[in-house]
Design an enzyme around this catalytic site. Structure first.
Site, PDB file in Angstrom:
ATOM      1  N   HIS A   1       7.749  -7.487  -8.661  1.00  0.00           N
ATOM      2  CA  HIS A   1       6.375  -7.835  -8.276  1.00  0.00           C
ATOM      3  C   HIS A   1       5.509  -6.592  -8.451  1.00  0.00           C
ATOM      4  O   HIS A   1       5.916  -5.496  -8.076  1.00  0.00           O
ATOM      5  CB  HIS A   1       6.358  -8.298  -6.814  1.00  0.00           C
ATOM      6  CG  HIS A   1       5.106  -9.005  -6.414  1.00  0.00           C
ATOM      7  ND1 HIS A   1       3.896  -8.359  -6.286  1.00  0.00           N
ATOM      8  CD2 HIS A   1       4.869 -10.307  -6.122  1.00  0.00           C
ATOM      9  CE1 HIS A   1       2.977  -9.242  -5.927  1.00  0.00           C
ATOM     10  NE2 HIS A   1       3.540 -10.433  -5.823  1.00  0.00           N
TER      11      HIS A   1
ATOM     12  N   ARG B   1      -5.297 -10.341  -4.693  1.00  0.00           N
ATOM     13  CA  ARG B   1      -5.938 -10.301  -6.021  1.00  0.00           C
ATOM     14  C   ARG B   1      -6.585 -11.641  -6.329  1.00  0.00           C
ATOM     15  O   ARG B   1      -7.604 -11.716  -7.004  1.00  0.00           O
ATOM     16  CB  ARG B   1      -4.908  -9.924  -7.087  1.00  0.00           C
ATOM     17  CG  ARG B   1      -4.571  -8.438  -7.060  1.00  0.00           C
ATOM     18  CD  ARG B   1      -3.457  -8.091  -8.020  1.00  0.00           C
ATOM     19  NE  ARG B   1      -2.162  -8.501  -7.506  1.00  0.00           N
ATOM     20  CZ  ARG B   1      -1.230  -9.129  -8.199  1.00  0.00           C
ATOM     21  NH1 ARG B   1      -1.445  -9.428  -9.458  1.00  0.00           N
ATOM     22  NH2 ARG B   1      -0.075  -9.458  -7.651  1.00  0.00           N
TER      23      ARG B   1
END
Ligand SMILES: Cc1cc2nc3c(=O)[nH]c(=O)nc-3n(C[C@H](O)[C@H](O)[C@H](O)COP(=O)(O)OP(=O)(O)OC[C@H]3O[C@@H](n4cnc5c(N)ncnc54)[C@H](O)[C@@H]3O)c2cc1C
Length: 555
Positions: free
Chosen positions: A319, A342
């Site tokens: 990730h 995000r």
């Protein structure tokens, strides 16, 4: 005249008595009818009736096991979804969990679960479909995915979201996660203030509550054994009939049933002697992990020893964004910086103050961009990144509001991952770069955000807001971390575990991260919780079916 009601009442209590002790309800009803038949009324004394009751119990005792029992191993989302499905359909579950409590990595999930074509999406004007989810999933997985499983995943996604809503999880907010064509990752709307409600934690809490309620109604339906580790699988005459377990005190015993479902999760934290990470992903060993220490791939290893086929084992997801804790920058276990950050507009820059990629690209893309374009950050800036290549995540008040204050405050105030700067000039000073560079980065992004120019990194969706160089700005250091293992046990559309000869292993099922194939080379955010619910339920139904058949054959 007087005897008839007495027998009827006693017959009624007898029915409750035998059902309480777990007799097949069908047989108990036959028995109840017998209690009411004229033949019975010929009994003259209570003693005669009691003799008859004792005789019936003795005759029916062997039928005690007639209710199908499934042994489920692993108390994460896949295991609890399977358990709920089995009990709802009339079976019994023995759930084996190695830790003190259920939850697993599922309880850590922070971005949500995918659903394609839900009523929530419709209300928000989002046009989505299972076909589009299939397309995005295959595209993210480089077409290495098992297409049959992906189709099931997508087609049952609306049902899966509803399954969780039915147990009381409020999944009425939607995120856009990296690699998705449209927003479809359902999560819990953030409260304006107070404690955050992380999606995974809430999902696991609600499922446990529902299972506990069912257990209260029928104590035999659900038995949970915590601090109990599966160490082997029992197979008799070619059929899996249970597992060998080890208690916290080190006592070994057997737990048997009519079928077994493995839901033990992945191996993202497996640094043991027989480590699957070492065997299949040596290159990942230098990365920290976002997973709990229990993610050691036990289910994969134990089923493999039985002949199960493994697929996609080299596909290990790194990730892109795990928080670096300023108090412990070198820690091997990291807190995930949820993709939803995000998804709500957080930007990524490197230590030179420049954007270096599409923040909403696929996870492997963003990770590679960090490794190639973001150098390690020195100790002077928020404690540094302990020599790991790192990015700086930036947020403003608007993106924080969209993400949810309570959850953000947990990251910023409780964990101190984020630091506030009054404006980006202050940030530039702390980072030791020219203010003009950071200002240019933010001004440039604003123009892209407003559609005045194309993003050089191909970003197409621009959530919430751009960040002005003059407003307060929050910064956190993030690094790539091992997050998810796409590989695992090969299963078919019925969640049956497939062996090296491509044949199902009789009586053995699997669901969730312990399996491989659904995600191909790279998993899309939100698809794991979805996989757990969809295939947990499929495994539950299949395991129960075979268990029911086994119980019938015992009769
Ligand atoms: C920080 C974080 C955030 C995430 N966020 C998301 C997200 O927002 N959306 C999404 O889709 N996915 C997310 N994921 C991925 C997802 O949470 C997991 O992949 C998924 O929950 C795995 O569920 P599972 O039921 O297969 O395994 P787990 O939830 O890990 O459960 C496995 C259970 O099995 C038990 N167990 C293991 N071995 C044994 C044994 N030998 N005997 C008995 N018990 C055993 C473990 O103790 C554990 O409780 C996230 C993962 C992490 C780590």
């Amino acid at each position: 005249m007087f005897e008839l009601p007495v027998y009827k009442i006693m017959g009624f209590f007898f029915l409750i008595f035998i059902q309480f002790f777990g007799f097949n309800p069908f047989l108990s009803n036959i028995c109840f009818s017998l209690c009411n038949c004229p033949l019975i009324f010929t009994f003259r004394t209570v003693q005669n009736l009691m003799n008859w009751v004792l005789f019936s119990v003795a005759v029916m005792a062997p039928l005690m096991a007639a209710e199908p029992t499934v042994v489920v191993v692993g108390g994460g989302l896949a295991g609890l979804s399977a358990s709920l499905e089995i009990i709802t359909e009339g079976g019994r579950v023995i759930l084996i969990e190695g830790e003190n409590n259920t939850g697993g990595n599922s309880a850590k999930a922070s971005s949500g679960i995918n659903g394609a074509g839900t009523d929530t999406q419709e209300k928000l004007g989002i046009h989505d479909s299972p076909e589009l989810l299939v397309k995005d999933t295959l595209s993210a997985g480089d077409d290495e995915n098992d297409k049959v499983l992906v189709k099931i995943l997508a087609e049952k996604s609306v049902e899966a979201v509803q399954f969780l809503r039915n147990v009381g999880v409020d999944l009425t907010d939607i995120n856009l996660c990296g690699g998705h064509s449209v927003p479809r990752t359902h999560w819990i709307p953030s409260p304006k203030e107070g404690r955050p409600i992380p999606a995974g934690f809430e999902i696991m809490k609600r499922l446990r509550t529902r299972l506990n309620e069912l257990q209260e109604k029928n104590p035999e339906s659900f038995r949970l054994m915590t601090q109990t580790k599966m160490v082997g699988i029992i197979r008799e005459e070619g059929k899996v009939v249970g597992v060998e377990v080890l208690s916290a005190k080190g006592e070994q015993s057997k737990v048997t049933g009519d079928s077994v479902i493995l839901a033990t999760g992945g191996f993202s934290a497996d640094r043991s002697n027989d480590s699957l990470l070492s065997e299949f992903g040596k290159q990942t060993l230098g990365f920290p992990s976002t997973n709990g220490a229990f993610a050691k791939g036990d289910g994969v290893k134990i089923a493999r020893a039985l002949g199960a086929k493994l697929v996609g084992m080299e596909r290990i997801q790194i990730h892109p964004t795990a928080f670096v804790d300023p108090k412990e920058p070198a820690a091997g276990t990291k807190f995930l910086a949820a993709e939803a950050l995000r998804g709500k507009g957080a930007l990524l820059i490197n230590s030179e103050g420049k954007r270096f990629g599409n923040e909403l690209g696929r996870r492997d893309y963003t990770t590679n961009r960090i490794l190639e374009h973001a150098k390690p950050i020195g100790e002077d800036f928020q404690g540094g990144s302990a020599e790991r290549n790192a990015a700086i995540m930036l947020m403003n008040e608007a993106t924080i509001d969209a993400f949810g204050r309570p959850a953000f405050n947990f990251y910023a105030i409780v964990k101190k991952f984020f630091k506030k700067y009054e404006n980006s000039e202050e940030l530039a000073k702390a980072l030791n770069v020219e203010y003009s560079v950071i200002k240019a980065t933010l001004d440039d992004y604003k123009e892209i955000f407003e559609g005045k120019k194309e993003d050089p990194f191909g970003k197409k969706a621009f959530p919430v807001s751009a960040i002005s160089p003059h407003e307060p700005i929050y910064a956190a250091i993030v690094v790539p971390a091992i997050h998810y293992t796409m590989g695992g046990l090969k299963i078919d559309e019925h969640a049956r575990v497939i062996d090296e000869q491509e044949k199902p292993i009789d009586g053995l099922y699997a669901a969730g991260e312990v399996t491989g194939g659904v995600h191909g080379s790279n998993r899309l955010g939100g698809n794991s919780l979805l996989e757990c619910v969809v295939f947990g339920r499929v495994a539950g139904r299949s395991g129960l079916q075979v268990a029911t058949d086994a119980s019938r054959s015992e009769l």
